[in-house]
Design an enzyme around this catalytic site. Structure first.
Site, PDB file in Angstrom:
ATOM      1  N   SER A  46       0.868  -1.177   0.158  1.00 48.65           N
ATOM      2  CA  SER A  46      -0.016  -0.035   0.001  1.00 48.65           C
ATOM      3  C   SER A  46       1.018   1.263   0.080  1.00 48.65           C
ATOM      4  CB  SER A  46      -0.889   0.079   1.114  1.00 48.65           C
ATOM      5  OG  SER A  46      -0.052   0.032   2.534  1.00 48.65           O
ATOM      6  N   ASP A 197      -4.487   6.981  10.427  1.00 46.48           N
ATOM      7  CA  ASP A 197      -4.085   5.700  10.729  1.00 46.48           C
ATOM      8  C   ASP A 197      -2.850   5.540  11.392  1.00 46.48           C
ATOM      9  OD1 ASP A 197      -2.444   5.631   8.370  1.00 46.48           O
ATOM     10  OD2 ASP A 197      -3.607   4.149   7.419  1.00 46.48           O
ATOM     11  N   HIS A 200       0.349   4.907   7.094  1.00 46.78           N
ATOM     12  CA  HIS A 200       0.404   5.460   5.886  1.00 46.78           C
ATOM     13  C   HIS A 200       0.767   7.050   5.575  1.00 46.78           C
ATOM     14  CE1 HIS A 200      -2.192   1.970   5.292  1.00 46.78           C
ATOM     15  NE2 HIS A 200      -1.286   1.621   4.152  1.00 46.78           N
TER      16      HIS A 200
END
Length: 225
Positions: A46, A197, A200
């Site tokens: 990701s 979060d 990221h």
């Protein structure tokens, strides 16, 4: 005489068309003649894919911009898959390396670490990826990742060591940490470069990451024969 005029007309048309193509290439920031852009596959998770960001703010688009701004003739393919582990990368590297790919960035292992997966297996998966690249004579930039102390000092030592050791074994370029560009300041200060979060990076964080990693990617492009 008419034939000569016709030939001259075709010649001048060809010159104008060629000039137009050159102008278009310059406008796009691509090399007009000589140096052909190399194609680099960014194999990752990701972090590479650009999770939670507008497309233009992701790692690959911002890296592409950096390369263009620094006159590096390279095009980057986004092969990031959110949630992917080193096992996932090893399973798809063969078909991801299409014939036009000249080099590869490998940025995997973060999800292995977050899940507490065996570093020995992660090392074996990364080895598989590097062996495939070696078999195709493709230069590689291996991007490291560091484990926290949650799983104990032995886990951290084994996980952190696999990146520099494998890069040395396979003669790959090595970039010590995906997050190097964010520095090593107080965690509360670094949080400003992350999404909510806390895992990221946000657009500004990606910008700093790319600024730090960009020169290593430029070195990778220079390794392409």
């Amino acid at each position: 005489m008419g034939f000569c005029l016709s030939l001259f007309g075709r010649f001048t048309y060809g010159v104008r068309a060629l000039a137009g193509k050159v102008a278009a290439l310059v406008f796009l920031g691509l090399p007009a003649f000589g140096e052909e852009p190399v194609t680099i596959l960014a194999l990752g998770d990701s972090l590479t894919q650009g999770y939670g960001l507008a497309q233009a703010d992701g790692f690959v688009p911002q890296l592409q911009d950096w390369l263009q701004e620094n006159d590096v003739a390279a095009e980057v393919i986004n092969a990031g898959v959110s949630g992917d582990t080193t096992a996932g990368g090893a399973s798809r590297v063969e078909w991801s390396l299409t014939p036009e790919v000249d080099a590869m960035i490998v940025a995997l292992g973060g999800n292995d670490m977050l899940r507490g997966l065996d570093p020995g297996q992660a090392r074996a998966n990364l080895r598989t990826i590097l062996e495939v690249a070696q078999g195709r004579d493709l230069p590689v930039l291996l991007v490291g990742m560091q484990a926290p102390t949650n799983f104990g000092p032995d886990y951290k030592a084994a996980f952190d060591a696999m990146y520099p050791e494998l890069s040395q074994e396979f003669g790959a370029l090595y970039f010590e940490s995906f997050f190097k560009g964010l520095g090593e300041g107080d965690p509360s200060e670094l949080q400003g470069y992350f999404q909510s979060d806390g895992i990221h990076p946000n657009a500004e964080g990606v910008d700093r990451i790319v600024e730090a990693m960009g020169p290593a990617v430029a070195d990778l492009a220079e390794r392409v024969e």
